[in-house]
Design a protein around this motif. Sequence first.
Motif, PDB file in Angstrom:
ATOM      1  N   ARG A   1      -6.727   4.248   3.240  1.00  0.00           N
ATOM      2  CA  ARG A   1      -7.070   2.948   3.329  1.00  0.00           C
ATOM      3  C   ARG A   1      -5.258   1.745   2.904  1.00  0.00           C
ATOM      4  NH1 ARG A   1      -8.757  -2.516   3.134  1.00  0.00           N
ATOM      5  NH2 ARG A   1      -8.280  -3.968   1.129  1.00  0.00           N
ATOM      6  N   LYS A   2      -4.646   3.110   2.741  1.00  0.00           N
ATOM      7  CA  LYS A   2      -3.027   2.992   2.398  1.00  0.00           C
ATOM      8  C   LYS A   2      -2.660   2.867   4.121  1.00  0.00           C
ATOM      9  CE  LYS A   2      -0.544   3.714  -0.250  1.00  0.00           C
ATOM     10  NZ  LYS A   2       0.884   4.440  -1.087  1.00  0.00           N
ATOM     11  N   VAL A   3      -2.900   3.450   4.431  1.00  0.00           N
ATOM     12  CA  VAL A   3      -2.299   3.615   5.628  1.00  0.00           C
ATOM     13  C   VAL A   3      -2.954   1.687   7.394  1.00  0.00           C
ATOM     14  CG1 VAL A   3      -2.382   4.056   8.324  1.00  0.00           C
ATOM     15  CG2 VAL A   3      -2.078   5.681   6.676  1.00  0.00           C
ATOM     16  N   GLU A   4      -4.207   1.524   6.174  1.00  0.00           N
ATOM     17  CA  GLU A   4      -4.967   0.150   7.310  1.00  0.00           C
ATOM     18  C   GLU A   4      -4.045  -0.709   6.641  1.00  0.00           C
ATOM     19  OE1 GLU A   4      -9.141  -1.722   7.148  1.00  0.00           O
ATOM     20  OE2 GLU A   4      -8.702  -0.720   5.450  1.00  0.00           O
ATOM     21  N   ILE A   5      -3.745  -0.851   5.310  1.00  0.00           N
ATOM     22  CA  ILE A   5      -3.019  -2.110   4.561  1.00  0.00           C
ATOM     23  C   ILE A   5      -1.733  -1.523   5.329  1.00  0.00           C
ATOM     24  CG2 ILE A   5      -1.559  -2.809   2.371  1.00  0.00           C
ATOM     25  CD1 ILE A   5      -3.871  -1.796   0.489  1.00  0.00           C
ATOM     26  N   LEU A   6      -0.701  -0.960   5.378  1.00  0.00           N
ATOM     27  CA  LEU A   6       0.427  -0.645   6.102  1.00  0.00           C
ATOM     28  C   LEU A   6       0.491  -1.662   7.958  1.00  0.00           C
ATOM     29  CD1 LEU A   6       3.533   0.332   6.330  1.00  0.00           C
ATOM     30  CD2 LEU A   6       2.594   2.487   7.032  1.00  0.00           C
ATOM     31  N   GLU A   7      -0.673  -1.734   8.546  1.00  0.00           N
ATOM     32  CA  GLU A   7      -0.621  -1.698   9.507  1.00  0.00           C
ATOM     33  C   GLU A   7      -1.454  -2.821   9.239  1.00  0.00           C
ATOM     34  OE1 GLU A   7      -1.239   3.175  12.170  1.00  0.00           O
ATOM     35  OE2 GLU A   7      -3.116   1.352  12.120  1.00  0.00           O
TER      36      GLU A   7
END
Length: 206
Positions: free
Chosen positions: A155-161
């Motif tokens: 989820r954190k990677v999704e937000i970052l991307e």
Amino acid sequence: MENKFKIIREKPSLHFSICSSNKELFLKFEQVMKKEGMIGIPDMLGNLHYIVDARKGFSTAYSKVRQTTLELMESKFEKNDNKILAYEEIAEKLIVKYEFDSSLIGTKFLKYMIVHCLLDKSLMVSLSKKLYPAIAGIFSSTVDKVCYSTRYALRKVEILERKQRQEQVVKDYLLPIGSSYSNGIALHKLINEGELILLSNQSAES
């Protein structure tokens, strides 16, 4: 057991050939092998197969079997260790490439998931029944914690991307726009990419 012996006869783990017209050479070779506790048994084709000679007593036979077994085990463990190290490097490369938060336990779970799935892709068949329990066992954790911690890391990677796309950052993104960053989808992407890296490394070595 019968099938295993058949495989050994068809594909011996150790094979060598000696070619010579000197009969004394073969006699000396046979004498040395006997001293080592081995006896030659010819097959129907005239090939000589050396096996452990138990006629010299239990201690001699056991010592020979034990020595050879330990040598084979050591060689096998060394190969497995090298393989695992290579897979860990691939997993770390993917974690860094897609900017996972290394401080999260979910990222650590994910790294070991990549390694284990590269070792045994059948774990991908059922994440909840096979992969998550395997990872939970390593970390003395629970299946539920492995599942939601991994989801949080993704989820954190999704937000970052999403933010990076808005800023038009040029990079390799984990998943295409509109894709679900679910554990299964993301893990399949990472495993497939890991396998490509592995093939590339093997091609470079050969």
